[in-house]
Scaffold this motif. Structure first.
Motif, short mmCIF file in Angstrom:
data_model
loop_
_atom_site.label_atom_id
_atom_site.label_comp_id
_atom_site.label_asym_id
_atom_site.label_seq_id
_atom_site.Cartn_x
_atom_site.Cartn_y
_atom_site.Cartn_z
N PRO A 132 0.83 -1.21 0.00
CA PRO A 132 0.00 0.00 0.00
C PRO A 132 0.86 1.26 0.00
CG PRO A 132 -0.76 -1.58 1.66
CD PRO A 132 0.57 -2.06 1.17
N ILE A 133 0.41 2.29 -0.71
CA ILE A 133 1.09 3.58 -0.75
C ILE A 133 0.24 4.57 0.03
CG2 ILE A 133 1.92 5.45 -2.22
CD1 ILE A 133 3.49 2.93 -2.66
N VAL A 134 0.80 5.13 1.10
CA VAL A 134 0.07 6.12 1.89
C VAL A 134 0.55 7.51 1.52
CG1 VAL A 134 -0.32 4.53 3.80
CG2 VAL A 134 1.71 5.97 3.80
N ARG A 135 -0.29 8.47 1.75
CA ARG A 135 0.05 9.86 1.45
C ARG A 135 1.22 10.29 2.33
NH1 ARG A 135 -2.99 13.41 -1.31
NH2 ARG A 135 -4.71 11.91 -1.33
N PRO A 136 2.21 11.00 1.75
CA PRO A 136 3.35 11.45 2.55
C PRO A 136 2.91 12.22 3.79
CG PRO A 136 3.78 11.85 0.23
CD PRO A 136 2.36 11.38 0.33
N GLY A 137 3.46 11.84 4.93
CA GLY A 137 3.10 12.47 6.18
C GLY A 137 1.93 11.84 6.89
N SER A 138 1.24 10.92 6.20
CA SER A 138 0.07 10.27 6.80
C SER A 138 0.51 9.13 7.72
CB SER A 138 -0.83 9.71 5.70
OG SER A 138 -1.85 8.90 6.25
N THR A 139 -0.26 8.94 8.78
CA THR A 139 0.00 7.82 9.69
C THR A 139 -1.03 6.73 9.51
OG1 THR A 139 -1.28 8.93 11.42
CG2 THR A 139 1.10 9.32 11.40
N GLY A 140 -1.88 6.86 8.50
CA GLY A 140 -2.93 5.87 8.25
C GLY A 140 -2.38 4.60 7.64
N VAL A 141 -3.25 3.61 7.49
CA VAL A 141 -2.84 2.31 6.94
C VAL A 141 -3.60 2.01 5.65
CG1 VAL A 141 -2.17 1.33 9.16
CG2 VAL A 141 -4.55 1.15 8.42
N GLY A 142 -4.23 3.03 5.06
CA GLY A 142 -4.96 2.82 3.82
C GLY A 142 -4.04 2.81 2.62
N ASP A 143 -4.62 2.90 1.42
CA ASP A 143 -3.85 2.93 0.19
C ASP A 143 -4.28 4.14 -0.63
OD1 ASP A 143 -2.59 2.52 -2.26
OD2 ASP A 143 -2.76 0.34 -2.12
N ASP A 144 -3.38 5.12 -0.74
CA ASP A 144 -3.69 6.37 -1.45
C ASP A 144 -3.05 6.41 -2.82
OD1 ASP A 144 -5.13 7.49 0.73
OD2 ASP A 144 -3.24 8.02 1.71
#
Length: 260
Positions: A132-144
């Motif tokens: 998964p690729i997360v948004r830079p600076g994000s601490t989430g675990v989704g896929d952006d």
């Protein structure tokens, strides 16, 4: 013995005159190295060698390449890409930044193939991350991954019936018949920067190269991890693309061809 090293003005501007002079004097330059482009050994005492500075958001890494493979240059990359590059070229880099490498960063897998659209074969690149690729600076675990590409101008694809719109400012770098990089516009309006760069130039088929030279553009499809997979044949790759499109997990753009 003086090093056969090239430090371009833009690299010197980034690392400073003192560091550049030390490199040219041989203080911080390995005599032997693995080329950051073709991954084969090089020797800065015997062959012309380029300094290549990769700059991320917080970290900079200096690497070395055969002058015949790459000119000395500054390459702007994302921090995630840079950390992957650090692991790949850790044997021949000088880390100029304060941060340590973080493990388990996703990398981009790129597959080339011919795709039939409206009765005509088009050269295509299919990009799928290994995680998964997360948004830079994000601490989430989704896929952006797809939202980030849509913000860059890539269009969602529900079926492969028409050629996607041209993404101006983006391009595919083909040199000496091999795939080297996907370039994107620079944030400051300067020279394009590498969005993806092959650690070793990728071979493409004669048919793919001929189609690229004919159209002078390449279709780029991107899908989240697990959507496409490594397909051994172009018909299976097309089936996987069609399935990803039908499931709303595919974006695309047409990128002009740079090089031959």
């Amino acid at each position: 013995m003086p090093r056969m090293l090239d430090v371009s003005d833009e690299v010197r501007a980034e690392i400073g005159d003192e560091e550049a002079d030390r490199l040219l004097a041989g203080d911080n330059t390995p005599g032997s190295y693995d080329c950051t482009s073709c991954r084969t050994p090089g020797d800065s005492e015997r062959e012309r060698t380029s300094t290549v500075l990769f700059i991320g958001d917080e970290t900079a890494v200096l690497a070395f390449a055969h002058a015949d493979c790459l000119p000395s240059q500054v390459v702007q990359v994302t921090e995630e890409q840079l950390q992957g590059a650090v692991r790949s070229i850790s044997g021949d880099t000088t880390d100029l930044g304060p941060d340590k490498v973080t493990p388990e960063q996703a990398v981009l897998g790129v597959t080339s193939g011919l795709v039939l659209i409206a009765g005509e074969l088009h050269p295509a690149l299919v990009v799928e991350p290994t995680g998964p690729i997360v948004r830079p600076g994000s601490t989430g675990v989704g896929d952006d991954f797809l939202p980030l590409l849509i913000e860059q101008g890539f269009m969602p694809v529900t079926e492969l019936s028409t050629v996607p719109p041209v993404l101006h400012g983006w391009s595919v770098l083909l040199a000496m018949g091999q795939l080297h990089a996907v370039l994107q516009p620079s944030a400051n309006g300067g020279q394009p920067v590498a969005w993806w760069q092959a650690h070793q130039p990728l071979q493409v088929t004669e048919g793919w190269r001929s189609a690229a030279n004919k159209h002078q553009q390449v279709l780029m499809f991107a899908a989240p991890v697990g959507s496409i997979g490594r397909q051994p044949r172009e018909d299976l790759l097309r089936d996987a693309l069609d399935k990803a499109a039908a499931n709303g997990k595919l974006v695309a753009g047409t990128l002009p061809l740079a090089g031959t």
